[in-house]
Design a protein around this motif. Structure first.
Motif, PDB file in Angstrom:
ATOM      1  N   ASP A 149       1.442 -11.485  18.926  1.00 25.15           N
ATOM      2  CA  ASP A 149       1.774 -10.066  19.036  1.00 25.15           C
ATOM      3  C   ASP A 149       0.761  -9.323  19.888  1.00 25.15           C
ATOM      4  N   VAL A 153       0.983  -6.126  23.064  1.00 26.64           N
ATOM      5  CA  VAL A 153       0.575  -4.719  22.894  1.00 26.64           C
ATOM      6  C   VAL A 153      -0.852  -4.433  23.350  1.00 26.64           C
ATOM      7  N   GLU A 158      -1.314  -4.916  29.253  1.00 27.50           N
ATOM      8  CA  GLU A 158      -0.282  -3.925  29.570  1.00 27.50           C
ATOM      9  C   GLU A 158       0.006  -3.828  31.072  1.00 27.50           C
ATOM     10  N   ALA A 319       9.275  -3.380  18.751  1.00 26.53           N
ATOM     11  CA  ALA A 319       8.168  -2.536  19.219  1.00 26.53           C
ATOM     12  C   ALA A 319       7.110  -2.352  18.139  1.00 26.53           C
ATOM     13  N   ARG A 321       4.442  -3.959  16.230  1.00 29.18           N
ATOM     14  CA  ARG A 321       3.651  -5.166  16.367  1.00 29.18           C
ATOM     15  C   ARG A 321       2.247  -4.907  15.859  1.00 29.18           C
ATOM     16  N   ILE A 328       3.799   0.988  15.308  1.00 31.12           N
ATOM     17  CA  ILE A 328       4.268   1.397  16.623  1.00 31.12           C
ATOM     18  C   ILE A 328       3.423   2.585  17.072  1.00 31.12           C
ATOM     19  N   THR A 329       3.074   2.609  18.332  1.00 28.27           N
ATOM     20  CA  THR A 329       2.306   3.729  18.869  1.00 28.27           C
ATOM     21  C   THR A 329       3.259   4.740  19.504  1.00 28.27           C
ATOM     22  N   ARG A 332       4.397   3.267  22.774  1.00 28.54           N
ATOM     23  CA  ARG A 332       5.419   2.228  22.636  1.00 28.54           C
ATOM     24  C   ARG A 332       6.757   2.812  22.197  1.00 28.54           C
TER      25      ARG A 332
END
Length: 357
Positions: A149, A153, A158, A319, A321, A328-329, A332
């Motif tokens: 994961d 992320v 990224e 999304a 993770r 989730i952010t 994201r």
């Protein structure tokens, strides 16, 4: 370098995601270990040419004895010079399918320099294996990988993902059980990468996450101050998101206010379709810091967004993770909702976001 070998069950599951149509296939694993992934591929495509590479001479030697028809190489796949000096150089642009379960322990946060297109990146070890595999693919080739994961992320990876999305359709197909590998409890998933027939032009690529009117609550549950209904607004925490509706907590707090219509969902923990909840028009609440909300222009719009997310639930759920509890952010969430809603129609509610500032 860690060695957590792939079980036959997990290998079969990964190979089962392939959508190949050629009669003659060339399949490669550049971190083959004891060869579990290629053995699964051989069970499905007995006539395929298998290419096995590993940095371990013992592993490669064992495969040479047990699978004499396989093409084998013993190179350090993270070292371009080692790869160029091995027999792998004979298979550049000739592989239909790459199977990977790369090492993914990140001791000391070490990164590896990789090249993709005209760009140089510093990536995690798992991502480095993915990127270094790409020159071996045919124009219509694909990669199936077991990835941690963290690779999906992390900040380090990224920029690489943004570049890869220009040329690949990337799908997180499923999450694996944390017990998928003996001796370690890691969050991993199965990822399929398929080359796009027409790569995205630079102008079509979203270089940075689009801006959605998504807000995160700011009330911390352990320090919340309960007030009277006159002094505050109803608190909404994750346990008040039930079966698609926002239930009443009966608790009033002081904090930023979100006014419906809006779509609420948890920021952390196990997300389920029932946790995707509609906050009705005109309803004013204060969110805990474990809840996210998307302010919408109308109840029709919020329900449309909810139905879009439910229809593409695996994408939305993927999304969430993290190496610990899944989360989730804002970034994201913005990206995945933008992709699901397509076209950015929901980008017009900046005023709603400012309301929570």
């Amino acid at each position: 370098m860690d060695r957590f070998y792939t079980s036959p069950e997990l290998a079969d599951a990964l190979v089962g995601l392939a959508t190949l149509h050629r009669r003659t296939l060339t399949i490669a694993d550049f971190a083959c270990g004891e060869g579990s992934l290629l053995l699964a591929a051989e069970r499905r495509w007995p006539a395929a040419l298998m290419i096995a590479n590993d940095v371990s001479a013992a592993s490669v030697g064992s495969l040479r004895k047990s699978r004499p028809k396989w093409r084998t190489a013993c190179s350090d796949f993270l070292n371009p010079r080692s790869v160029r000096s091995s027999s792998l150089r004979n298979h550049l642009t000739g592989v239909d399918l790459v199977l990977l379960n790369p090492p993914f322990s990140r001791r000391n946060r070490q990164t590896f320099e990789v090249a993709f297109g005209d760009e140089i990146f510093h990536a995690s070890i798992a991502m480095a294996f993915v990127v270094n595999s790409i020159p071996f693919l045919r124009t219509d080739g694909a990669i199936l990988a077991v990835l941690p994961d963290g690779c999906l992320v992390s900040k380090h990876d990224e920029p690489v993902w943004r570049a890869l999305h220009k040329q690949f359709k990337v799908e997180v197909i499923r999450d694996n059980a944390r017990s998928a590998f003996q001796g370690v409890r890691a969050r991993t998933c199965l990822v399929r990468m398929t080359k796009l027939s027409i790569p995205l032009a630079a102008s079509e690529h979203v270089a940075s996450p689009p801006t959605l009117a998504i807000v995160r609550g700011c009330v911390q549950m352990h320090s919340r101050k309960v007030v009277s209904s006159r002094a505050g607004k109803p608190l909404v925490h994750t346990n008040h998101l039930q079966n698609g509706a926002v239930t009443s907590s009966g608790v009033y707090v002081v904090g930023a206010v979100l006014t419906g219509p809006a779509l609420l969902f948890p920021r952390v923990g196990l997300v389920t379709p029932g946790k995707l909840c509609v906050l009705g028009k005109g309803r004013r609440v204060t969110l805990s810091d474990c809840v996210l909300g998307v302010a919408c222009e109308s109840e029709t719009e919020v329900e449309l967004l909810r139905q879009m997310v439910l229809a593409d639930w695996p994408t939305f759920a993927s999304a969430y993770r993290g190496t610990g509890a899944p989360y989730i952010t804002l970034e994201r969430a913005s990206r995945v909702l933008f992709n699901i809603s397509t076209g950015g129609r929901l980008l017009q509610t900046e005023a709603s976001r400012e309301e929570l500032a």
